[in-house]
Design a protein around this motif. Structure first.
Motif, PDB file in Angstrom:
ATOM      1  N   GLU A  73       0.830  -1.206   0.000  1.00  0.00           N
ATOM      2  CA  GLU A  73       0.000   0.000   0.000  1.00  0.00           C
ATOM      3  C   GLU A  73       0.864   1.256   0.000  1.00  0.00           C
ATOM      4  O   GLU A  73       1.750   1.414   0.851  1.00  0.00           O
ATOM      5  N   LEU A  74       0.616   2.132  -0.945  1.00  0.00           N
ATOM      6  CA  LEU A  74       1.242   3.457  -0.988  1.00  0.00           C
ATOM      7  C   LEU A  74       0.157   4.473  -0.642  1.00  0.00           C
ATOM      8  O   LEU A  74      -0.795   4.655  -1.407  1.00  0.00           O
ATOM      9  N   ASN A  78      -3.562  -0.022  -2.777  1.00  0.00           N
ATOM     10  CA  ASN A  78      -2.911  -1.317  -2.979  1.00  0.00           C
ATOM     11  C   ASN A  78      -2.294  -1.375  -4.379  1.00  0.00           C
ATOM     12  O   ASN A  78      -2.999  -1.465  -5.385  1.00  0.00           O
ATOM     13  N   LEU A  79      -0.976  -1.353  -4.433  1.00  0.00           N
ATOM     14  CA  LEU A  79      -0.282  -1.313  -5.720  1.00  0.00           C
ATOM     15  C   LEU A  79      -0.355  -2.638  -6.456  1.00  0.00           C
ATOM     16  O   LEU A  79      -0.208  -2.673  -7.688  1.00  0.00           O
ATOM     17  N   LEU A  80      -0.577  -3.732  -5.746  1.00  0.00           N
ATOM     18  CA  LEU A  80      -0.659  -5.038  -6.407  1.00  0.00           C
ATOM     19  C   LEU A  80      -1.910  -5.161  -7.270  1.00  0.00           C
ATOM     20  O   LEU A  80      -1.966  -6.011  -8.164  1.00  0.00           O
ATOM     21  N   ARG A  94       4.625   9.826  -7.374  1.00  0.00           N
ATOM     22  CA  ARG A  94       4.396   9.456  -5.978  1.00  0.00           C
ATOM     23  C   ARG A  94       5.478   8.548  -5.411  1.00  0.00           C
ATOM     24  O   ARG A  94       5.680   8.490  -4.201  1.00  0.00           O
ATOM     25  N   MET A  95       6.143   7.806  -6.297  1.00  0.00           N
ATOM     26  CA  MET A  95       7.253   6.956  -5.843  1.00  0.00           C
ATOM     27  C   MET A  95       8.332   6.937  -6.920  1.00  0.00           C
ATOM     28  O   MET A  95       8.045   7.037  -8.108  1.00  0.00           O
ATOM     29  N   ALA A  96       9.575   6.852  -6.490  1.00  0.00           N
ATOM     30  CA  ALA A  96      10.697   6.886  -7.427  1.00  0.00           C
ATOM     31  C   ALA A  96      11.789   5.958  -6.920  1.00  0.00           C
ATOM     32  O   ALA A  96      11.835   5.619  -5.733  1.00  0.00           O
ATOM     33  N   MET A  97      12.687   5.566  -7.840  1.00  0.00           N
ATOM     34  CA  MET A  97      13.715   4.587  -7.486  1.00  0.00           C
ATOM     35  C   MET A  97      15.078   5.024  -7.988  1.00  0.00           C
ATOM     36  O   MET A  97      15.213   5.532  -9.107  1.00  0.00           O
ATOM     37  N   ILE A  98      16.092   4.850  -7.146  1.00  0.00           N
ATOM     38  CA  ILE A  98      17.488   5.069  -7.527  1.00  0.00           C
ATOM     39  C   ILE A  98      18.135   3.691  -7.619  1.00  0.00           C
ATOM     40  O   ILE A  98      18.162   2.941  -6.646  1.00  0.00           O
ATOM     41  N   PHE A  99      18.668   3.375  -8.796  1.00  0.00           N
ATOM     42  CA  PHE A  99      19.258   2.055  -8.995  1.00  0.00           C
ATOM     43  C   PHE A  99      20.735   2.064  -8.639  1.00  0.00           C
ATOM     44  O   PHE A  99      21.371   3.110  -8.502  1.00  0.00           O
ATOM     45  N   GLN A 100      21.303   0.849  -8.508  1.00  0.00           N
ATOM     46  CA  GLN A 100      22.685   0.696  -8.058  1.00  0.00           C
ATOM     47  C   GLN A 100      23.676   1.263  -9.058  1.00  0.00           C
ATOM     48  O   GLN A 100      24.619   1.947  -8.688  1.00  0.00           O
ATOM     49  N   LYS A 175       9.038  15.414  -6.371  1.00  0.00           N
ATOM     50  CA  LYS A 175       8.814  15.348  -4.915  1.00  0.00           C
ATOM     51  C   LYS A 175       7.932  14.158  -4.527  1.00  0.00           C
ATOM     52  O   LYS A 175       6.849  14.311  -3.950  1.00  0.00           O
ATOM     53  N   PRO A 176       8.382  12.928  -4.839  1.00  0.00           N
ATOM     54  CA  PRO A 176       7.573  11.745  -4.529  1.00  0.00           C
ATOM     55  C   PRO A 176       7.450  11.522  -3.031  1.00  0.00           C
ATOM     56  O   PRO A 176       8.298  11.953  -2.251  1.00  0.00           O
ATOM     57  N   ARG A 177       6.407  10.820  -2.643  1.00  0.00           N
ATOM     58  CA  ARG A 177       6.209  10.477  -1.234  1.00  0.00           C
ATOM     59  C   ARG A 177       7.172   9.384  -0.792  1.00  0.00           C
ATOM     60  O   ARG A 177       7.567   9.335   0.373  1.00  0.00           O
ATOM     61  N   LEU A 178       7.556   8.491  -1.741  1.00  0.00           N
ATOM     62  CA  LEU A 178       8.407   7.347  -1.420  1.00  0.00           C
ATOM     63  C   LEU A 178       9.605   7.326  -2.360  1.00  0.00           C
ATOM     64  O   LEU A 178       9.462   7.408  -3.578  1.00  0.00           O
ATOM     65  N   LEU A 179      10.803   7.195  -1.779  1.00  0.00           N
ATOM     66  CA  LEU A 179      12.034   7.038  -2.543  1.00  0.00           C
ATOM     67  C   LEU A 179      12.640   5.684  -2.192  1.00  0.00           C
ATOM     68  O   LEU A 179      12.872   5.380  -1.022  1.00  0.00           O
ATOM     69  N   ILE A 180      12.890   4.869  -3.216  1.00  0.00           N
ATOM     70  CA  ILE A 180      13.536   3.569  -3.018  1.00  0.00           C
ATOM     71  C   ILE A 180      14.952   3.664  -3.571  1.00  0.00           C
ATOM     72  O   ILE A 180      15.154   4.007  -4.735  1.00  0.00           O
ATOM     73  N   ALA A 181      15.931   3.388  -2.730  1.00  0.00           N
ATOM     74  CA  ALA A 181      17.342   3.458  -3.131  1.00  0.00           C
ATOM     75  C   ALA A 181      17.936   2.054  -3.017  1.00  0.00           C
ATOM     76  O   ALA A 181      18.083   1.531  -1.917  1.00  0.00           O
TER      77      ALA A 181
END
Length: 548
Positions: A73-74, A78-80, A94-100, A175-181
């Motif tokens: 849930e974001l 429910n994102l699924l 709303r959500m973003a990702m930084i890859f390796q 300005k996303p609510r969630l950042l995944i690094a």
């Protein structure tokens, strides 16, 4: 934890393989992240960290993995159950990702400005001029120099740290609510790593972003996490506030991860094995001169770049010399000059007294076996079309050993590096990263060298696997007296494996001496700076408690 402020909630998430006999990859994973909080997922490769993040952003490979139950849930959605169109709307906004690895995540044929502009063009209806202003502002927020030049630059024209800053700017543009690094600092030197971690924390506090940070580096966990979840084989085995988990770990697995972290305190010096000097480098220089092309007739020649500038050192049998410094300091160029993978522009490189710096390819061949290299990436250093046995016997057979003799030696070496006998007939893709690095070490030993050059040989490995490979190097030196030239940006690793340390900055030596002296009582300001920014420096991992 207040439920009003929860940005991401993962409940009983199960992910399995897509085949006739599905295998569970995630086995009921649950965690929550509040606004402005950083949660670290830690664990070894294969524990399920990255699968958890890819499930969250809807990037699971559709033909290989699928989420079969649970909720992600974001902000309560429910994102699924979200459609692909809805997920596209949420990514970036709303959500973003930084890859390796930013070099593979960025488009090599588009300028930096164009790639950031695309994010705004896809998610907003602002004008071209407004988008350019926003992009320049984002580049400024991540503290990049000369933002106008950065805007027009292509990814290959930037350093690794600058490319990672571009990825952060792109991720936070809306300005996303969630950042995944996902392991965003693994390949970076300690100074750049410190800057990136500080930047993520600074931008998080400014925008109130929730951060899901995935790493196997416990030092990074100390520096950035509010809470930590320890993962093993698809399950969360321990979680809680970072200080609590690291001070009083309840699970044996967590304790193993902590004790595997190398200490920054240099180990006691080993007695000298013998007086024989196997490697002697004097006044080594390497200058890269830009290609002038046809226009060289009409303009003054450009000055070259001295990547290595008058470097000298010696290495005795059975000893380890560490070469440390930031990216761009000249470490790897130095290693390649010593190996004669590239030709130095000045100085002397003596192997067992023989100067190889001026030899041509034919004259070099008899000396190649005396010095061997273990490369950084175990996934690219082995030929995927050759069995392990074929890779191990290739070098010795090229130097005249009969096939049967070389194969017997290969089997002995595999046993030495802790691999099963049947590994001889298997292919590289059938092994883990740590196992491949062991195979790479065995391949180097097959030539019975006097010197092994290890260029960031453990930087891509988990802490526990890293500890095993470092112990293997030590065992090999004890048995065979091989000297090791160890290139690393990880001062913890240098402190535990090196007898002597040479610190490089901009191609020059700034400090050189015994490891206990250089790392324990550094004299150069640059060396002190490297030690001060080492991740988790304030924490004594072996004792599970803050250092006094």
């Amino acid at each position: 934890m207040s439920t009003d402020n929860i940005v991401l909630r993962v409940e009983s998430l199960v992910v399995e393989t897509v085949d006739k006999s599905p295998k569970p990859i995630l086995k009921g994973v649950s965690f929550e992240i509040q606004a402005g909080e950083t949660l670290c997922l830690v664990g070894e490769s294969g524990s399920g960290k990255s699968v958890s993040s890819l499930t969250t952003v809807g990037l699971l490979p559709s033909g290989s993995l699928r989420a079969v139950s649970g909720r992600v849930e974001l902000d309560g959605e429910n994102l699924l159950q979200a459609t692909p169109k809805r997920l596209n709307e949420l990514r970036g906004s709303r959500m973003a990702m930084i890859f390796q690895e930013p070099m593979t995540a960025l488009n090599p044929v588009l300028s930096v400005g164009k790639q950031l502009d695309e994010v705004l063009a896809c998610h907003t209806k602002t004008s071209t001029a407004q988008r350019r202003t926003q992009v320049l502002d984002a580049l400024e927020q991540v503290h990049l120099p000369d933002i106008q030049r950065m805007y027009s630059s292509f990814p290959h024209q930037l350093s690794g740290g600058q490319r990672q800053r571009i990825m952060i700017a792109m991720a936070l543009l809306l300005k996303p609510r969630l950042l995944i690094a996902d392991e965003p600092t693994t390949a970076l030197d300690v100074t750049t790593q410190h800057q990136i971690l500080k930047l993520i924390r600074e931008l998080q506090q400014k925008h109130g972003t929730a951060v899901l940070f995935i790493t196997h580096d416990m030092g990074v966990v100390v520096d950035i996490a509010d809470r930590v979840c320890v993962m093993k084989t698809g399950k969360i085995v321990e979680q809680g506030p970072v200080r609590q988990v690291l001070s009083t770990p309840k699970e044996a697995y967590t304790q193993c991860l902590l004790t595997a972290v190398p200490s920054l305190t240099p180990r006691p010096p080993r007695p000298a094995r013998g007086p024989r000097q196997v490697l002697d480098v004097t006044g080594l220089e390497k200058e890269f001169v830009p290609s002038q092309g046809l226009l060289s007739w009409f303009r003054r020649a450009q000055a070259g770049t001295k990547a290595v500038n008058s470097v000298s050192f010696q290495l005795q049998e059975g000893r380890t010399l560490g070469i440390v410094g930031e990216s761009g300091s000249g470490k790897s160029t130095l290693a390649r000059c010593v190996m004669r993978l590239i030709s130095p522009t000045g100085g002397i490189v003596r192997i067992n007294g023989q100067d190889i710096s001026v030899l041509n390819s034919r004259s070099l061949k008899p000396h190649r076996g005396c010095i061997q290299m273990v490369f950084q990436d175990p996934y690219r250093s082995l030929n995927p079309r050759l069995t392990i046995g074929q890779s191990l016997i290739e070098g010795p057979m090229n130097y005249g050993k009969p096939r049967n003799t070389a194969m017997l030696k290969a089997k002995e070496l595999l046993e030495l590096v802790g691999l099963p006998p049947d590994a001889i007939d298997r292919f590289p893709h059938q092994f883990s990263g740590g196992q491949r690095q062991r195979i790479a070490i065995a391949r180097a030993l097959a030539m019975e060298p006097d010197v092994i050059v290890a260029d960031e040989a453990v930087s891509a490995l988990d802490v526990s696997v890293q500890a095993q490979v470092l112990a293997l190097f030590d065992d090999i030196q004890q048995r065979f007296g091989v000297a090791v030239l160890f290139i690393t940006h990880d001062l913890r690793v240098a402190a535990q494996i090196c007898d002597d340390v040479l610190v490089m900055q901009r191609g020059q030596v700034v400090e050189y001496g015994p490891a206990q002296q250089v790392l324990g009582n550094p004299q150069a300001a640059y060396t002190r700076q490297l030690i001060d920014v080492a991740p988790g420096r304030s924490w004594d991992f072996a004792a599970f408690a803050p250092a006094s």
